[in-house]
Design a protein around this motif. Structure first.
Motif, short mmCIF file in Angstrom:
data_model
loop_
_atom_site.label_atom_id
_atom_site.label_comp_id
_atom_site.label_asym_id
_atom_site.label_seq_id
_atom_site.Cartn_x
_atom_site.Cartn_y
_atom_site.Cartn_z
N THR A 1 -21.29 -27.00 45.61
CA THR A 1 -21.16 -25.40 45.60
C THR A 1 -20.17 -24.78 44.96
O THR A 1 -19.08 -25.69 44.23
CB THR A 1 -20.74 -25.11 47.09
OG1 THR A 1 -19.66 -25.87 47.64
CG2 THR A 1 -22.17 -25.31 48.19
N ALA A 2 -19.98 -24.32 44.39
CA ALA A 2 -18.34 -23.89 43.62
C ALA A 2 -17.79 -23.27 44.25
O ALA A 2 -16.60 -23.94 43.64
CB ALA A 2 -19.02 -22.03 43.83
N LYS A 3 -17.90 -23.67 45.75
CA LYS A 3 -16.22 -23.98 46.31
C LYS A 3 -15.51 -25.06 45.85
O LYS A 3 -14.38 -25.73 46.36
CB LYS A 3 -16.21 -23.63 47.82
CG LYS A 3 -15.07 -24.05 49.11
CD LYS A 3 -15.97 -24.09 50.55
CE LYS A 3 -14.08 -24.22 51.39
NZ LYS A 3 -14.35 -23.75 52.62
N ASP A 4 -16.80 -26.64 46.43
CA ASP A 4 -16.50 -27.66 45.92
C ASP A 4 -15.69 -27.47 44.03
O ASP A 4 -15.09 -28.60 44.19
CB ASP A 4 -18.03 -28.77 45.67
CG ASP A 4 -18.05 -28.61 47.38
OD1 ASP A 4 -17.94 -28.65 47.54
OD2 ASP A 4 -19.85 -28.82 47.18
N ARG A 5 -16.01 -27.09 43.59
CA ARG A 5 -15.55 -27.19 41.88
C ARG A 5 -14.52 -26.93 41.88
O ARG A 5 -13.58 -26.49 41.08
CB ARG A 5 -16.34 -26.17 41.66
CG ARG A 5 -18.32 -26.65 40.94
CD ARG A 5 -18.81 -26.32 39.87
NE ARG A 5 -19.81 -27.32 39.44
CZ ARG A 5 -20.27 -27.33 40.12
NH1 ARG A 5 -21.39 -26.26 41.30
NH2 ARG A 5 -21.82 -27.92 39.89
N GLU A 6 -13.46 -26.25 43.29
CA GLU A 6 -12.76 -25.15 43.29
C GLU A 6 -11.56 -26.25 43.83
O GLU A 6 -10.59 -25.94 43.60
CB GLU A 6 -12.55 -24.07 44.77
CG GLU A 6 -13.33 -23.19 43.36
CD GLU A 6 -12.42 -22.26 41.73
OE1 GLU A 6 -11.36 -22.19 42.30
OE2 GLU A 6 -13.02 -22.09 40.80
N HIS A 7 -11.58 -27.41 44.10
CA HIS A 7 -10.98 -28.22 44.63
C HIS A 7 -9.87 -28.67 43.47
O HIS A 7 -9.87 -28.89 42.17
CB HIS A 7 -11.73 -29.45 44.90
CG HIS A 7 -10.73 -30.79 45.60
ND1 HIS A 7 -9.88 -30.75 46.11
CD2 HIS A 7 -10.33 -31.98 44.35
CE1 HIS A 7 -9.07 -31.61 46.47
NE2 HIS A 7 -10.00 -33.01 45.22
N TRP A 8 -8.54 -28.71 43.58
CA TRP A 8 -7.76 -28.62 42.97
C TRP A 8 -7.44 -29.89 41.21
O TRP A 8 -6.97 -29.69 40.62
CB TRP A 8 -6.31 -28.95 43.43
CG TRP A 8 -5.93 -30.24 44.12
CD1 TRP A 8 -6.03 -29.99 45.28
CD2 TRP A 8 -5.51 -31.49 43.18
NE1 TRP A 8 -6.12 -31.80 45.35
CE2 TRP A 8 -5.12 -32.08 44.38
CE3 TRP A 8 -5.06 -31.44 41.96
CZ2 TRP A 8 -5.10 -33.92 44.52
CZ3 TRP A 8 -4.70 -33.33 41.78
CH2 TRP A 8 -4.66 -33.87 42.96
N LYS B 1 -10.57 -28.42 38.68
CA LYS B 1 -10.35 -27.66 37.77
C LYS B 1 -9.12 -28.45 36.78
O LYS B 1 -9.37 -29.04 36.75
CB LYS B 1 -9.61 -26.97 38.56
CG LYS B 1 -10.18 -26.33 39.69
CD LYS B 1 -9.61 -25.80 41.17
CE LYS B 1 -8.72 -24.41 40.23
NZ LYS B 1 -7.84 -23.54 41.35
#
Length: 951
Positions: free
Chosen positions: A134-141, A144
């Motif tokens: 998910t997009a949330k997964d890709r937002e892990h610090w 990025k």
């Protein structure tokens, strides 16, 4: 049952079809549904679905579980359910603890053949998909992109970013450490050794603003720097020089990889190139010795030389590469997705196998030979000379083989008219390590077979040592009379004739001490048996007999001269096998010996070799996702790729002449400035090796379950700056060590301790204990006994015999170095996985079976016992005392002052000197000689807390 079979075979007229359907439903309701409910619903019903399979509905059966659809309507032979209940597949048996009766299995098969009707359940069910990214997964610090924050000018960037968080908590950084503390800290940090007294004095006296910068530059230029920092990297890549498991055999030339790492750190090899050389050095155009040696990275893991499941062992080896590479270079636990989607991080099982595909063509490790070793050449002229010598060697080998073939033809012709002395000869082969002849009849043989040649022959063995044979057959006695039998072996053997134990040659020994015994035999056929075992260190077997009008004749094949002593051969050189001229036998033995020496032309020519990676050609092997990680259950085919959550396109791979080129694609991606993980991971490790802890405490896990960075802005600033400065590790050292944070004292502040007792906010420098290698090297350095010779094969310091006795084969695999060699730095100590040097093991040397991102720092009683009682410390204390007498004169006060100064890297106080003098005086009063008293003072100095702890 008969009615249903008849219905299945009816024509498909409308009436017949209805009748068939009705009969099939009746059969299902009366036979199949009760059977499924009784035998299957407990594990595959609505409450539990083992293996993802549910069987309480037709749609569920059509959907199937992890292995695919459970039924194929109309095709019972293709249906997994039928295979499972018939137990025809060893890996698929349901129910697992019992087998259904044949009639029950036939009922299910006939129902499926009839189309598997299930009243009230005709709908299909959507199969469970892969883990969604998910997009949330890709937002892990950590996933990025690295963004370099802006820092104020005029302030050291590290201090500015640390002060920002300190101020938020109302804290201030510690004042600077003293100059004595600072030089000791910096010297240990960069070289792993204590500063000399002169170096301390010079630095303390130097009042110039550049004194500290000059100190850092000097230490970075020291060859000792590479020896210290290479050890950090060796921890990460599970460096050892043996294979582990029972035999723990040595890896050929593994030490060259260690030397490569030391040289790379000393040369300040840019980290991105350092990565490329290890992962794909052989794929670099015109690779040199260093690039070839660097790929020894792939061969450092543990290796089982006799796995019970060779296919599984192959993929365990690949898993080691996935685990080590993903954790060390990327800080992700991709190996957790081998059997299923990652339970915590956003990695699909497919990600694991896509990553594995980069390594799939790597030849499986064999502990040496062409697939694991390569010759090293400094230039093309050296290689051309080697190739020419190799060509001549191969030509000579062919000539020798032709001569041997011709002689063997003559021997066969001469022996055709002679009947063998034994027939019906069979063998049983066993594998184990014995020291005495066992009762082979009570053991299970690994293999059995026949020996049609009529000789006792060791050729069927599958290993060079730790094995045994039982030979049984019939001896053909030509006439009644007295016969003499001869036996010699390495190691134990027992000859039994007609049920009588005639000669026993037991225990572990070499050949060359022939035994003989006579026996009266009647003409005819007599049972003969030979029991034999070999422990280690070569092999040899000689059996012969003589009798009335019969000269000595061989009952065993002539052994290879490579594996038997000259004395052994002397005993049979003058004997003539039946019909074979003696001169031919001598010529044959000489040719066989020469051929044996030519089997490894590389060894004969004498070129240096390195442990390295090779591939099975440029054509890539297909890679599949394995159900539950089981290589016997392949599912979807995959191509090499990067974890989907990171959003990178699949790599463009260019096959090379001898390799797939896939490892280069992986190395380029890891070493890319666009990779958000690589630069963060390495600067965090470098920070950890300076300060004892990383900004991310879980240094090999930047995933969701790992620790978040204590200073995220600082981490990104360091990562971006590291890349901007050309991936230079020495520049990183300069950057970190010139900060006020690095130069701060270790002392506690009550206010700061109350707010941040763990020092997560970095208000002070953390005290640390020296590492195992630093302690041993410091003992040698302070005693004046340290040998600074660099590089080469591992050394073997003396290990107590009580420790050696704990091995499966006591003392095996541990050599004996000269006293001068034993005094070399610890990085050069031979690392045997099953036998660690006691002082290094006591002080938490790195585990070698897998990557070790962090060293433990335990406090246990064995450490104190090691430092006080071990032979190593007591010997070094004697040498230390000799140094003090030599350099400080005869006055005890001068000796004490010098000894304490060397041990602590600072001038001792008068109170400390007086305490040392009281110790010596008390020992003298107790009867100790001056030499012994000074030795015990030196031993005390080496046991000071200040000696093993660093401010």
């Amino acid at each position: 049952m008969n009615v249903l079979r008849s219905l299945v075979l009816l024509s498909l007229s409308a009436g017949a079809a209805l009748a068939q359907e009705s009969a099939a439903i009746q059969h299902f309701e009366s036979k199949v549904r009760p059977l499924l409910a009784d035998q299957c619903f407990k594990c595959h019903g609505p409450d539990k679905q083992r293996g993802g399979l549910r069987v309480d509905g037709r749609a569920h059966l059509l959907q199937g579980g992890d292995l695919g659809p459970a039924i194929v309507p109309g095709e019972p032979v293709k249906s997994l359910l039928v295979k499972a209940i018939r137990h025809t597949d060893p890996g698929l048996k349901m129910p697992p603890k019992m087998k259904l009766s044949k009639s029950q299995a036939d009922d299910v098969a006939l129902w499926i053949k009839a189309g598997a009707p299930w009243p009230g359940d005709a709908a299909a069910v959507v199969r469970k998909g892969e883990k969604e990214i998910t997009a949330k997964d890709r937002e892990h610090w950590a996933f990025k992109p690295v963004v370099k924050p802006v820092v104020p000018k005029g302030v050291h960037p590290i201090d500015a970013l640390v002060a920002k968080q300190l101020a938020a908590k109302g804290l201030k950084p510690n004042p600077p450490a003293s100059k004595q503390e600072l030089i000791r800290r910096a010297t240990y940090n960069l070289t792993g050794l204590p500063p000399t007294s002169k170096e301390v004095d010079d630095f303390v006296r130097d009042a110039s603003p550049q004194a500290y910068v000059k100190l850092i530059d000097r230490l970075l230029e020291s060859p000792r720097y590479g020896e210290k920092w290479a050890r950090h990297w060796l921890d990460l890549v599970r460096y050892a020089e043996t294979n582990s498991y029972e035999r723990d055999s040595p890896k050929p030339n593994a030490w060259r990889y260690r030397d490569y790492v030391i040289k790379s750190f000393n040369a300040d090899t840019p980290y991105d190139r350092f990565v490329r050389e290890q992962l794909a050095g052989d794929e670099i155009p015109n690779p040199g010795p260093d690039q070839i040696t660097a790929t020894g990275y792939y061969r450092l893991g543990i290796w089982d030389d006799e796995p019970s499941d060779r296919l599984l062992a192959r993929y365990d080896g690949l898993d080691d590469l996935v685990m080590t590479t993903s954790q060390v270079f990327l800080g992700i636990t991709l190996d957790c997705a081998r059997c299923h989607d990652h339970k915590i991080d956003p990695f699909q099982q497919k990600d694991y196998y896509r990553f594995l595909a980069f390594f799939h063509n790597v030849n499986h490790y064999r502990n040496g030979g062409a697939t694991d070793e390569a010759p090293l050449f400094a230039n093309s002229a050296e290689k051309n000379s080697y190739d020419l010598r190799l060509k001549k060697m191969a030509e000579r080998r062919d000539q020798v083989q032709q001569q041997i073939t011709a002689l063997e033809s003559e021997v066969k012709t001469a022996e055709k008219t002679v009947r063998p002395d034994m027939d019906d000869l069979k063998f049983r082969f066993y594998r184990s390590a014995w020291t005495k002849l066992p009762d082979f009849d009570a053991l299970k043989a690994e293999t059995v077979g026949e020996l049609p040649g009529g000789y006792f022959d060791l050729a069927p063995r599958t290993r060079l040592d730790t094995h045994g044979f039982v030979f049984e057959g019939t001896l053909i006695v030509p006439k009644t009379g007295t016969y003499t039998f001869y036996l010699d072996s390495d190691d134990g053997s027992r000859l039994t004739i007609a049920g009588q134990k005639l000669i026993e040659y037991d225990g572990i020994h070499g050949v060359g001490n022939e035994k003989s015994r006579t026996i009266n035999l009647k003409a005819g056929r007599v049972p003969i048996r030979l029991d034999y075992f070999q422990n280690v260190g070569g092999y040899g077997l000689y059996v012969a007999w003589s009798g009335p009008e019969m000269p000595r004749r061989l009952l065993s094949t002539p052994p290879s001269e490579k594996n038997a002593s000259a004395d052994f051969f002397k005993g049979f050189r003058d004997q003539t096998p039946r019909g074979v001229p003696k001169d031919k036998l001598k010529e044959y033995a000489a040719l066989k010996k020469e051929l044996e020496s030519l089997k490894d032309p590389v060894k004969v020519v004498g070129v240096e070799k390195a442990l390295c990676v090779t591939e099975a050609g440029p054509r890539p092997a297909e890679t599949f996702v394995f159900f539950r990680g089981n290589p016997a259950l392949p599912r979807d085919r995959v191509e090499p790729g990067f974890p989907l959550v990171l959003g990178f396109a699949d790599p463009a791979v260019k096959p090379l002449a001898k390799t797939t080129g896939r490892r280069t694609a992986l190395a380029d991606w890891i070493a890319s400035r666009d990779n958000p993980l690589s630069s963060r991971v390495i600067v965090n490790r470098l920070w950890q090796f300076h300060f004892g802890r990383g900004l991310v405490r879980s240094a090999s896990n930047f995933g969701v379950q790992g620790d978040r960075p204590t200073h995220p802005e600082l981490l990104d600033w360091l990562a971006a700056t590291f890349v901007e400065k050309g991936w230079s590790m020495k520049e990183f050292h300069r950057l970190v060590m010139t900060s006020n944070l690095y130069q701060a004292s270790t002392r506690g502040q009550p206010e700061a301790l109350a707010v941040d007792p763990a020092n997560d906010l970095l208000w002070r420098f953390d005290m640390r204990r020296l590492s195992a290698e630093e302690i041993r090297d410091s003992v040698l350095a302070v005693s004046g006994n340290l040998n600074l010779q660099m590089f080469g094969p591992g050394i073997y310091p003396e290990i107590p015999k009580e420790v050696l006795a704990g091995q499966s084969i006591p003392g095996k695999g541990w050599g004996k170095s000269t006293p001068e060699e034993q005094a070399r730095r610890s990085v050069y100590v031979h690392i045997k996985r099953s036998l660690l040097l006691p002082i290094l093991e006591a002080f938490d040397a790195a585990e070698t079976d897998r990557s070790a991102p962090v060293r433990f720092s335990s406090t246990v009683p064995t450490q104190a016992l090691m430092m006080i009682n071990s032979a190593f410390l007591n010997k070094q204390a004697e040498i230390f005392a000799e140094r003090l007498r030599r350099e400080s004169g005869t006055l005890a006060k001068d000796q004490v002052r010098s000894g304490l100064s060397l041990a602590t890297s600072r001038p001792p106080t008068e109170a400390e000197i007086e305490r040392g003098l009281r110790l010596i005086s008390g020992l003298r009063e107790g009867g100790a000689s001056p030499e012994l008293a000074l030795k015990y003072f030196c031993l005390m100095a080496l046991n000071l807390n200040e000696f093993v702890y660093l401010d």
